[in-house]
Scaffold this active site. Structure first.
Site, PDB file in Angstrom:
ATOM      1  N   GLU A 179       0.828  -1.226   0.000  1.00 42.82           N
ATOM      2  CA  GLU A 179       0.000   0.000   0.000  1.00 42.82           C
ATOM      3  C   GLU A 179       0.856   1.268   0.000  1.00 42.82           C
ATOM      4  OE1 GLU A 179      -3.013  -0.267   3.090  1.00 42.82           O
ATOM      5  OE2 GLU A 179      -4.135  -1.733   1.919  1.00 42.82           O
ATOM      6  N   GLU A 219      -5.528  -8.196  -0.709  1.00 45.62           N
ATOM      7  CA  GLU A 219      -6.246  -7.955   0.548  1.00 45.62           C
ATOM      8  C   GLU A 219      -7.692  -7.687   0.184  1.00 45.62           C
ATOM      9  OE1 GLU A 219      -4.749  -5.176   3.521  1.00 45.62           O
ATOM     10  OE2 GLU A 219      -2.688  -5.627   2.934  1.00 45.62           O
TER      11      GLU A 219
HETATM   12  O1  AHR Z   1      -5.176  -5.986   6.808  1.00 39.93           O
HETATM   13  C1  AHR Z   1      -5.046  -4.895   7.685  1.00 39.93           C
HETATM   14  C2  AHR Z   1      -4.324  -3.721   7.039  1.00 39.93           C
HETATM   15  O2  AHR Z   1      -5.125  -3.209   6.001  1.00 39.93           O
HETATM   16  C3  AHR Z   1      -3.011  -4.023   6.361  1.00 39.93           C
HETATM   17  O3  AHR Z   1      -1.942  -3.981   7.240  1.00 39.93           O
HETATM   18  C4  AHR Z   1      -2.895  -2.941   5.352  1.00 39.93           C
HETATM   19  O4  AHR Z   1      -2.166  -3.333   4.225  1.00 39.93           O
HETATM   20  C5  AHR Z   1      -4.326  -2.567   5.033  1.00 39.93           C
HETATM   21  O5  AHR Z   1      -4.533  -1.211   5.087  1.00 39.93           O
END
Ligand code: AHR
Length: 501
Positions: A172, A291
Site C-alpha cells: 500500500e 487484501e
Molecule cells: O489488513 C489490515 C491492514 O489493512 C493491512 O496492514 C494494510 O495493508 C491494510 O490497510
C-alpha cells in the site's frame, strides 16, 4: 418475478488459479502471537504452533499466505527475525504501535506454512528500506547454499531453501498512513529497480507491484498508470486491496457494495492493457487482489485508541466478529473474483487468524469458524476448475447509493477432472425468498444435485468461541429433471449447488 440462471459452456472465462483462495497473516494484534503461535496452549506442537489453528487452515485449503504485512512490513527489518531466538531484538512496530519480539520470523513462518499445507507469499519492505534489503532477503530465502546469506540460513538449521515464488514489492505504498509512503513516480522507480534486481537473481520469480489501496483513494487510477509505466517490464501482477464496510443507516448499500469490486477490477485491467498498448508489449499484467474482506466492526474502537496506545505485545486488534450479513458480502466478493479469473490470478482473504479473520481463537482457550469461514471454504473446496459466466435473470434492487443491483448473483465452476459442476448463488434480497430455476444448458451428464445453504433469521447472528455453531450451513439434495432444477433460495442466503456425475 421468479429468477432464472442459465449456464452455457461457451461463456467460459478461463481456468481458476487455485491461488485465488490465498490468505494473509500479518504481525498485527493476535494473528501471530495468540493466533498461529501459542506455545503454552493445550494443542501446541513442539514448535509452539496451535494445531487446532493448523487444522482449520488445512480445512480451508489455502494455497498461499501473504506475510509479514501489511502496514507492518514497511518498517520491518527482516534480519531481526532470523537467527537464535534469544538474541533477536524487540522492536517497536510503528504501524500498529505494538512491541515485536521477533520470536516468530521468516524461518518459523516457512515451517508453519509447511505444517498448514500452504506456501508463503513474501512482501519486501519498500517503505523504510529498498533494493539491497530485498536482495538480501531473497538470497537468504531462496539460494540453496554457497553464498554468505544462504550459508547463514543453512547454519541455522534450514538446509533446504524456502523457495518462495511470489514476492510483493512493498505494501500500500499509495497510502499516506504507510511508513515510507511514496508518490507514484517515486514508488514506480523503486519498485522497477527492485524487481529488476530480483529477476536478475531468478527470472522465474513472480513479482507484484502495489496498486491502489482502495478504489476510493484520491490517486486512483492515476497511480496504476504512472507506476506501471515504470514497472511494466519487470513485474507480473499489480496488487489491489478492498474492504467492505457497513455504515449506520446504510439503506441496503452494504450488500450492494461488491458491485464496486467488479468495477475496480475492470478499470485496473483496462489500465494494464492501456500501458501494454503504449509499450507495444506482448506481456499481460494480471491482478493480485491480495487484501479483501469485510472490515468495520472493530474500526471505531481501534482507531480511537491508536494515538494514545501504550506499546503492547500482541494486543487484540481488528478482531471483527462477523455476522450472517457479512458472510453474504464475503460470498459476493468471492464470486466476483471467480467471475474475473481471467485477470485475477491471486487473491488473499485478509486476514486468516484473529485479525479480520475467518478463524478466531481465545488465548488459552478454544477456536471457532466465523460466519465468513463458510463461503470461503466452499469456494476454495469447490471453486477449482474453469469459471463459466452465468446469465442471471432476476429482480433488481435499489439501495441508498446503488441502483439496478441484481437481487441474485452467481458464479459457476466446472471441474472436469472430478466430474463436478458447482454453482454459487447469493440471494441479496433480505426480505423475500426467491424461486429459482437453474438450467444447465449444454452441460450434460450430471445426475444429482446437493444444495448447501446458509441463512439465519437474524442477519446479525454471529459465531463465537463459546457459541461456535450459530451460523453454519446445512445441506439437502434436489432432483434434477431434464437438465434443470428448481430451488427456493431463502432471503439473504448463501447457496452452493453441486452437481456430480
Ligand atoms: O489488513 C489490515 C491492514 O489493512 C493491512 O496492514 C494494510 O495493508 C491494510 O490497510
Amino acid at each position: 418475478m421468479d429468477a432464472k440462471i442459465l449456464l452455457d459452456k461457451s461463456r467460459n472465462v478461463g481456468a481458476v488459479d487455485s491461488r485465488l483462495y490465498g490468505s494473509f497473516i500479518e504481525h498485527l494484534g493476535r494473528a501471530i502471537y495468540g493466533g498461529i503461535y501459542e506455545p503454552t496452549h493445550a494443542t501446541a506442537d513442539g514448535d509452539g504452533f496451535r494445531t487446532d489453528v493448523i487444522e482449520l487452515v488445512r480445512e480451508l485449503n489455502v494455497p498461499l499466505v501473504r506475510y509479514p504485512g501489511g502496514n507492518f512490513v514497511s518498517g520491518f527489518r527482516w534480519e531481526d527475525s532470523v537467527g537464535p531466538v534469544e538474541k533477536r531484538p524487540t522492536r517497536l512496530d510503528l504501524a500498529w504501535r505494538t512491541s515485536e519480539p521477533n520470536t516468530i520470523g521468516i524461518g518459523e513462518f516457512a515451517k508453519w506454512c509447511e505444517k498448514a499445507n500452504t506456501a508463503p507469499m513474501m512482501a519486501v519492505n519498500l517503505g523504510t528500506r529498498g533494493i539491497e534489503s530485498a536482495m538480501d532477503l531473497l538470497e537468504y530465502c531462496n539460494q540453496p547454499n554457497g553464498s554468505y546469506l544462504s550459508d547463514l540460513r543453512v547454519s541455522r538449521g534450514a538446509k533446504a531453501p524456502f523457495d518462495i515464488r511470489v514476492w510483493c514489492l512493498g505494501n500500500e505504498m499509495d497510502g499516506p498512513w504507510q511508513v515510507g509512503h511514496k508518490t507514484a513516480t517515486e514508488y514506480g522507480r523503486l519498485a522497477a529497480e527492485t524487481a529488476k534486481a530480483m529477476k536478475l537473481f531468478d527470472p522465474t520469480l513472480e513479482l507484484v507491484s502495489c496498486g491502489s489501496s482502495s478504489p476510493g483513494m484520491p490517486t486512483f487510477p492515476d497511480w496504476e498508470g504512472e507506476t506501471l509505466t515504470h514497472t511494466y517490464d519487470y513485474v507480473d501482477y499489480i496488487s489491489l486491496h478492498q474492504y467492505f464496510s457497513k455504515k449506520p443507516e446504510d439503506g441496503g448499500d452494504f450488500l450492494a457494495s461488491t458491485v464496486e469490486l467488479d468495477r475496480f477490477i475492470t478499470t485496473v485491467a483496462g489500465i494494464c492493457d492501456e500501458i501494454k498498448a503504449k509499450k507495444q508489449s506482448d506481456k499481460t499484467i494480471n491482478i493480485s487482489f491480495d487484501e479483501w474482506n469485510v472490515w468495520y466492526h472493530s474500526n471505531a474502537g481501534d482507531d480511537a485508541a491508536m494515538a494514545e496506545r501504550p506499546w503492547r505485545f500482541a494486543p487484540p486488534l481488528l478482531e471483527d466478529v462477523y455476522t450472517m450479513e457479512d458472510a453474504l458480502v464475503a460470498g459476493l466478493a468471492i464470486m466476483t473474483l471467480i467471475r474475473h479469473c481471467d485477470r485475477v490470478k491471486i487473491a488473499c482473504l485478509a486476514q486468516l487468524v484473529n485479525v479480520i479473520a475467518p478463524i478466531m481463537t481465545a488465548t488459552g482457550g478454544g477456536i471457532c469458524r466465523q460466519s465468513i469461514f463458510y463461503p470461503f471454504l466452499h469456494a476454495s473446496k469447490f471453486g477449482r476448475g474453469y469459471s463459466l459466466l452465468p446469465t442471471v435473470e432476476c429482480q433488481k434492487l435499489n439501495t441508498k447509493s446503488y441502483s439496478d443491483v441484481p437481487s441474485i448473483e452467481s458464479a459457476a465452476v466446472v471441474n472436469d477432472e472430478q466430474g463436478e459442476l458447482t454453482v454459487f448463488i447469493v440471494n441479496r434480497d433480505i426480505t423475500n425468498k426467491q424461486n429459482l430455476t437453474l438450467e444447465l444448458g449444454d452441460l450434460v451428464g450430471y445426475s444429482g444435485c446437493t444444495h448447501i445453504k446458509m441463512s439465519h433469521s437474524d442477519l446479525n447472528a454471529v459465531n463465537t468461541v463459546a457459541l461456535p455453531d450459530t451460523v453454519k450451513p446445512g445441506q439437502t439434495t434436489l432432483p434434477l429433471s431434464g437438465g434443470s432444477i428448481s430451488v427456493t433460495l431463502d432471503a439473504a442466503s448463501w447457496n452452493v449447488l453441486r452437481f456430480g456425475r
